[in-house]
Design an enzyme around this catalytic site. Structure first.
Site, PDB file in Angstrom:
ATOM      1  N   HIS A 180      43.256  33.600  31.584  1.00  0.00           N
ATOM      2  CA  HIS A 180      44.666  33.642  31.200  1.00  0.00           C
ATOM      3  C   HIS A 180      44.810  33.015  29.825  1.00  0.00           C
ATOM      4  O   HIS A 180      44.086  32.080  29.479  1.00  0.00           O
ATOM      5  CB  HIS A 180      45.520  32.882  32.223  1.00  0.00           C
ATOM      6  CG  HIS A 180      46.988  33.132  32.105  1.00  0.00           C
ATOM      7  ND1 HIS A 180      47.774  32.478  31.190  1.00  0.00           N
ATOM      8  CD2 HIS A 180      47.812  33.971  32.776  1.00  0.00           C
ATOM      9  CE1 HIS A 180      49.029  32.897  31.322  1.00  0.00           C
ATOM     10  NE2 HIS A 180      49.073  33.801  32.263  1.00  0.00           N
ATOM     11  N   ASP A 201      47.585  37.967  38.608  1.00  0.00           N
ATOM     12  CA  ASP A 201      47.656  39.430  38.538  1.00  0.00           C
ATOM     13  C   ASP A 201      46.567  40.087  39.379  1.00  0.00           C
ATOM     14  O   ASP A 201      46.764  41.177  39.923  1.00  0.00           O
ATOM     15  CB  ASP A 201      47.530  39.891  37.080  1.00  0.00           C
ATOM     16  CG  ASP A 201      48.656  39.365  36.213  1.00  0.00           C
ATOM     17  OD1 ASP A 201      49.815  39.567  36.594  1.00  0.00           O
ATOM     18  OD2 ASP A 201      48.378  38.746  35.182  1.00  0.00           O
TER      19      ASP A 201
END
Length: 439
Positions: A315, A373
């Site tokens: 991320h 995600d």
């Protein structure tokens, strides 16, 4: 600058311009949590130079009390409350109140807030006609962006952003109506009749109802799936000054109405580098094909000369682990168990990818852990939600964060219109040449 920031400005940074005897002292500001920040607002006035920060990765664009992220430690706080506690003990409407108002509500406040949101779930009947203007194969995000922007034409009675009551009503309308518009965008794309909201259901239950119910048969709510949806909404409700939130704030700084600002946020979220990440995870797994192909895929990922991209791992902000991912992982297993999904090639690939990420030195050294995600895409796929709706669901969740950030911006007396600067690298000053004299 807030009084807290003024009191915290006890240290400073001195900047000297090489080759001159000019220097300036910049106050060093500290927030409740997080690193110190150099206040560069007088830098140009004192030294005649700007700062250069593409992507604003090292620039604080505002002061905020809403969300805090510590990417190194894997911490996400909403108004000071750890996301893990909120996901376990709260629900989306209570989190929405927290983000908007700054404190957890009392029982009476929560009941009133639920009622106010519920009373605004329906949309103006004429909005139905908007959908007929779109092609049937239009992406639901295109429809959502257009229809949310059009809300200003139907609810123009509450567009005075300087009136606190009108801001409050606009907030209720957006939080309540975006799920209805999102569900209708999906129904329109598959040719099914629109389902009007049911105010006897919770926020997550009602959203799933509008997505999945049909008039021909009764709809049965599944509490496990509803809870999973509620958790997805909570985890995506806000995430500090990301691209779409910054877009909302930039639009809001011009004095634009809230519906236009949220439509701008939806447009920014539509980008595959932002809101489309969980959709990209499933596309990646589909391209891998089978579990047996994973070693070759991993080999290509490690190859510096390969253009193979790894989606759903790591991320931009979280340099250790994404705290939302752990919650999503548990939720993922709950949903798959509830639906009886055991022998799924997609799931097998996902779990093998997760295993490799947690044991392979290449991933460990680069801190490429599965992010939110990675798991949310698997959950939504298992629930029967098509991939082109994933970003739409993200927008439903993030609407409350956008509205909270917009509200904070409008109520900040120090806010001014956003106006980034640039490094100009075009042609220098030159004279116009008539067309018949140009070679």
């Amino acid at each position: 600058m807030s009084s807290t920031a003024k009191e915290a400005a006890k240290a400073s940074v001195t900047v000297t311009l090489d080759g001159t005897n000019r220097s300036t002292t910049l106050p060093l500001l500290t927030g409740t949590l997080g690193p110190a920040v150099a206040d560069i607002r007088k830098l140009y006035g004192d030294l005649g130079v700007f700062t250069f920060d593409p992507g604003y990765g090292a620039t604080a664009s505002c002061e905020s009390k809403i969300t805090y992220i510590d990417g190194d430690a894997g911490i996400l706080l909403y108004r000071g409350y750890p996301i893990e506690q909120l996901a376990e003990k709260s629900d989306f409407i209570e989190v929405a109140y927290l983000l908007l108002e700054g404190e957890l509500p009392t029982g009476t406040q929560l009941a009133d807030f639920r009622k106010n949101v519920t009373n605004h779930t329906m949309v103006h009947e004429q909005l139905r006609r908007f959908f007929d203007g779109f092609r049937r194969d239009a992406h639901p995000m295109a429809i959502l962006c257009g229809v949310v922007g059009a809300l200003a034409a139907f609810y123009h009675d509450n567009l005075d952003i300087n009136d606190p009551r009108q801001r409050e009503i606009a907030a209720f309308r957006l939080i309540a109506k975006v799920p209805t518009i999102a569900a209708w965008a999906y129904k329109y794309s598959i040719g099914q009749p629109f389902m009007y909201p049911r105010n006897d259901l919770s926020y997550a239950e009602n959203f799933l109802y509008m997505l999945n119910a049909v008039p021909a048969e009764p709809y049965v709510n599944n509490p496990i799936l509803s809870r999973a949806m509620d958790r997805i909404l909570v985890l995506h409700a806000d995430h500090e000054q990301n691209a779409s939130t910054s877009t909302v704030r930039l639009a809001g700084s011009t004095g634009a109405n809230p519906f236009a600002c949220i439509a701008a946020g939806i447009a920014a979220l539509w980008g595959p580098a932002h809101g489309g990440a969980n959709e990209a995870v499933l596309k990646m797994l589909a391209e891998i094909g089978t579990k047996e192909n994973i070693p070759q895929f991993i080999k290509e990922v490690k190859d510096k000369n390969s253009h193979t991209k790894l989606m759903g791992f790591g991320h931009r902000v979280y340099k250790n682990f994404d705290p939302r991912a752990t919650i999503m992982k548990d939720t993922c297993h709950e949903v798959l168990a509830e639906l009886g999904i055991k022998d799924s090639p997609l799931l097998d690939m996902a779990m093998e990818m997760e295993r490799i990420a947690l044991t392979d030195d290449y991933f460990i050294q680069r801190k490429l852990y599965p992010n939110v995600d990675f798991y949310s895409g698997i959950i939504l796929k298992a629930m029967g939600i098509p991939t082109h709706m994933f970003t739409v669901l993200f927008a439903v969740a993030r609407t409350v964060g956008w509205v909270s950030q917009w509200k904070e911006l409008i109520e900040d007396p120090a806010q001014r219109i956003g106006r980034p600067r640039q490094i100009y690298r075009g042609a220098g000053t030159r004279d116009y040449v008539a067309v018949d004299r140009r070679s």
